[in-house]
Motif scaffolding. Structure first.
Motif, mmCIF file in Angstrom:
data_model
loop_
_atom_site.group_PDB
_atom_site.id
_atom_site.type_symbol
_atom_site.label_atom_id
_atom_site.label_comp_id
_atom_site.label_asym_id
_atom_site.label_seq_id
_atom_site.Cartn_x
_atom_site.Cartn_y
_atom_site.Cartn_z
ATOM 1 N N ASP A 1 -6.526 1.097 4.092
ATOM 2 C CA ASP A 1 -6.564 -0.171 3.533
ATOM 3 C C ASP A 1 -8.052 -0.563 4.103
ATOM 4 O O ASP A 1 -8.492 -0.160 5.254
ATOM 5 C CB ASP A 1 -5.504 -1.090 3.805
ATOM 6 C CG ASP A 1 -5.241 -1.233 5.297
ATOM 7 O OD1 ASP A 1 -5.766 -0.427 6.080
ATOM 8 O OD2 ASP A 1 -4.878 -2.250 5.899
ATOM 9 N N HIS B 1 -6.341 6.881 -6.293
ATOM 10 C CA HIS B 1 -6.692 7.904 -5.426
ATOM 11 C C HIS B 1 -5.740 9.172 -5.536
ATOM 12 O O HIS B 1 -6.265 10.300 -5.893
ATOM 13 C CB HIS B 1 -6.638 7.511 -3.850
ATOM 14 C CG HIS B 1 -8.017 6.791 -3.473
ATOM 15 N ND1 HIS B 1 -9.038 6.940 -3.925
ATOM 16 C CD2 HIS B 1 -8.066 5.582 -2.932
ATOM 17 C CE1 HIS B 1 -10.080 5.952 -3.519
ATOM 18 N NE2 HIS B 1 -9.264 5.073 -2.697
ATOM 19 N N ALA C 1 -8.910 1.753 0.248
ATOM 20 C CA ALA C 1 -8.034 1.142 -0.812
ATOM 21 C C ALA C 1 -8.086 -0.316 -0.671
ATOM 22 O O ALA C 1 -7.626 -0.826 0.691
ATOM 23 C CB ALA C 1 -6.774 1.891 -0.797
ATOM 24 N N ASP D 1 -5.491 0.733 -5.965
ATOM 25 C CA ASP D 1 -6.376 1.702 -5.488
ATOM 26 C C ASP D 1 -5.807 3.069 -4.861
ATOM 27 O O ASP D 1 -6.298 4.137 -4.909
ATOM 28 C CB ASP D 1 -7.212 1.278 -4.321
ATOM 29 C CG ASP D 1 -8.375 0.227 -5.065
ATOM 30 O OD1 ASP D 1 -8.447 0.371 -6.416
ATOM 31 O OD2 ASP D 1 -9.008 -0.438 -4.312
ATOM 32 N N VAL D 2 -4.547 2.804 -4.183
ATOM 33 C CA VAL D 2 -3.916 4.167 -3.543
ATOM 34 C C VAL D 2 -3.393 4.973 -4.807
ATOM 35 O O VAL D 2 -3.423 6.041 -4.753
ATOM 36 C CB VAL D 2 -2.664 3.632 -2.829
ATOM 37 C CG1 VAL D 2 -1.955 4.832 -2.310
ATOM 38 C CG2 VAL D 2 -3.022 2.646 -1.785
ATOM 39 N N PHE E 1 0.690 -1.206 -0.008
ATOM 40 C CA PHE E 1 0.051 0.065 -0.168
ATOM 41 C C PHE E 1 0.912 1.218 0.051
ATOM 42 O O PHE E 1 0.448 2.205 -0.339
ATOM 43 C CB PHE E 1 -0.939 0.116 1.261
ATOM 44 C CG PHE E 1 -2.181 -0.955 1.143
ATOM 45 C CD1 PHE E 1 -3.276 -0.660 0.492
ATOM 46 C CD2 PHE E 1 -2.157 -2.156 1.513
ATOM 47 C CE1 PHE E 1 -4.336 -1.409 0.366
ATOM 48 C CE2 PHE E 1 -3.121 -3.136 1.399
ATOM 49 C CZ PHE E 1 -4.227 -2.727 0.900
ATOM 50 N N ILE F 1 -6.621 7.890 3.452
ATOM 51 C CA ILE F 1 -6.754 6.590 2.581
ATOM 52 C C ILE F 1 -6.303 5.660 3.717
ATOM 53 O O ILE F 1 -5.528 5.329 4.268
ATOM 54 C CB ILE F 1 -5.658 6.605 1.460
ATOM 55 C CG1 ILE F 1 -5.824 7.955 0.366
ATOM 56 C CG2 ILE F 1 -5.855 5.184 0.691
ATOM 57 C CD1 ILE F 1 -4.711 7.726 -0.694
#
Length: 367
Positions: free
Chosen positions: A288, A315, A306, A311-312, A206, A286
């Motif tokens: 997880d 964003h 995320a 996804d991170v 992440f 953000i």
């Protein structure tokens, strides 16, 4: 006045001690309700060399030697309290401390085990039928947990606890709030957390992977233990960040990242202290994914979620600084409205009254 003897890892130092903010917020708010609190912490893990608050005026702090004699003397003082609380993860002879503290508690005292890492504790209990905590659960009046929701409650009840209730993390509005950005913490994304075995793979996924994917952006990592982790070139390492700097750390980057430990994510319903710290500073956060997020914040409006490193990246690419500011402001409003430590202390106070063996131990505490 009702007295509480609270045995935990450390109130004075957050060094390798993520529970410090939780302890401070809950106990400060309980003191405001009229409780007379003494916090007992061992002189262990160099925490006394890394204090980040002075002994507070709302709680007496006793630092005892991490020796059998020091433990025995501190445990004996439980006899003076109407409420005796042993937290998980004290860090020095936890099993012996539990046994001696509860043995010292006077007849009629409310006896509580407060679990600040339920997934880890429950894993130990499942693997060891003879675990000392497992043996005394049925004799305790109450188990409180830092999080975990229904799965943790059910697990503790199955193991013999009379009652188990989560008292979640929250925001201490007196210590965590918006401040002016600090150039030391300027970044597109910042993460604060110590290096732990059951979180490192998620940090790689992440944080490290998005940093490598977005070399034009700036990333920031605060916390201990990361010196030899093979950081991406655009990820700057800060080392330990004092609690006094957390507001600036959360206010300065465009976004702040929360990464749960594996066990916390698996159990769910376990928002980290840093989630509320960041929201209290007005950060665009953000996190997880973990089950139960929507009980605390509205995904997409008050917090970004995320499920993986991509996804991170998405964003970071999509959210403008102004949009990030708006998300942070909505998070700030939500946490102040629904998730303050004053509210959590009111919940704890209600639980003390409900499970107290007799009314006498709650004399002098405002209802």
């Amino acid at each position: 006045m009702t007295s509480i003897a609270f045995y935990g890892s450390s109130l004075l130092s957050s060094y390798w001690n993520g529970a410090a903010t939780y302890y401070r917020g809950i106990l400060r708010a309980l003191a405001a309700r009229g409780y007379d609190i003494t916090f007992y912490e061992p002189d262990a893990f160099d925490r006394q060399k890394h204090r980040d608050i002075d002994p507070p005026d709302w709680c007496r702090v006793v630092v005892y030697a991490a020796t059998p004699e020091g433990l025995r003397a501190a445990a004996a003082e439980a006899a003076q309290a109407g409420i005796v609380i042993k937290a998980s993860g004290v860090g020095y002879e936890d099993d012996r401390l539990l046994a001696e503290v509860m043995a010292a508690a006077r007849p009629g005292a409310l006896r509580i085990f407060w679990d600040v890492d339920a997934p880890a504790t429950l894993a130990e209990l499942r693997d060891n039928p003879g675990h000392p905590l497992r043996q005394v659960l049925a004799d305790l009046d109450l188990v409180l947990t830092y999080g975990g929701g229904d799965p943790v409650v059910a697990a503790y009840r199955t193991l013999g606890a009379r009652a188990c209730v989560p008292v979640y993390n929250a925001l201490d509005t007196s210590t965590h709030f918006p401040v002016s950005p600090d150039p030391r913490f300027a970044a597109d994304l910042a993460f604060l957390g110590n290096r732990l075995p059951d979180r490192e793979a998620r940090v790689q996924q992440f944080l490290f992977a998005p940093a490598r994917h977005l070399p034009q952006m700036r990333f920031l990592l605060g916390g201990s233990g990361w010196d030899d982790a093979g950081l991406p070139d655009n990820l700057r390492l800060l080392g330990h960040v004092r609690t006094a700097d957390h507001n600036a750390f959360n206010c300065s980057p465009r976004m702040v990242l929360n990464i749960a430990r594996d066990s916390m994510a698996a159990v769910g319903f376990s928002p980290a202290t840093r989630v509320f710290e960041a929201a209290g500073a007005g950060a665009c956060l953000i996190t997880d994914y973990w089950e139960g997020i929507e009980l605390f914040f509205k995904p997409g409006e008050e917090i970004l979620v995320a499920r993986d490193g991509q996804d991170v990246v998405d964003h970071l690419a999509a959210i403008t600084p102004e949009e990030a500011r708006q998300i942070g402001q909505r998070a700030l409003a939500r946490v102040r409205r629904d998730h303050s430590y004053d509210q959590r202390a009111a919940e704890a106070d209600t639980l003390f009254r409900r499970h107290a063996p007799g009314p006498a131990i709650l004399q002098g505490v405002a209802p």
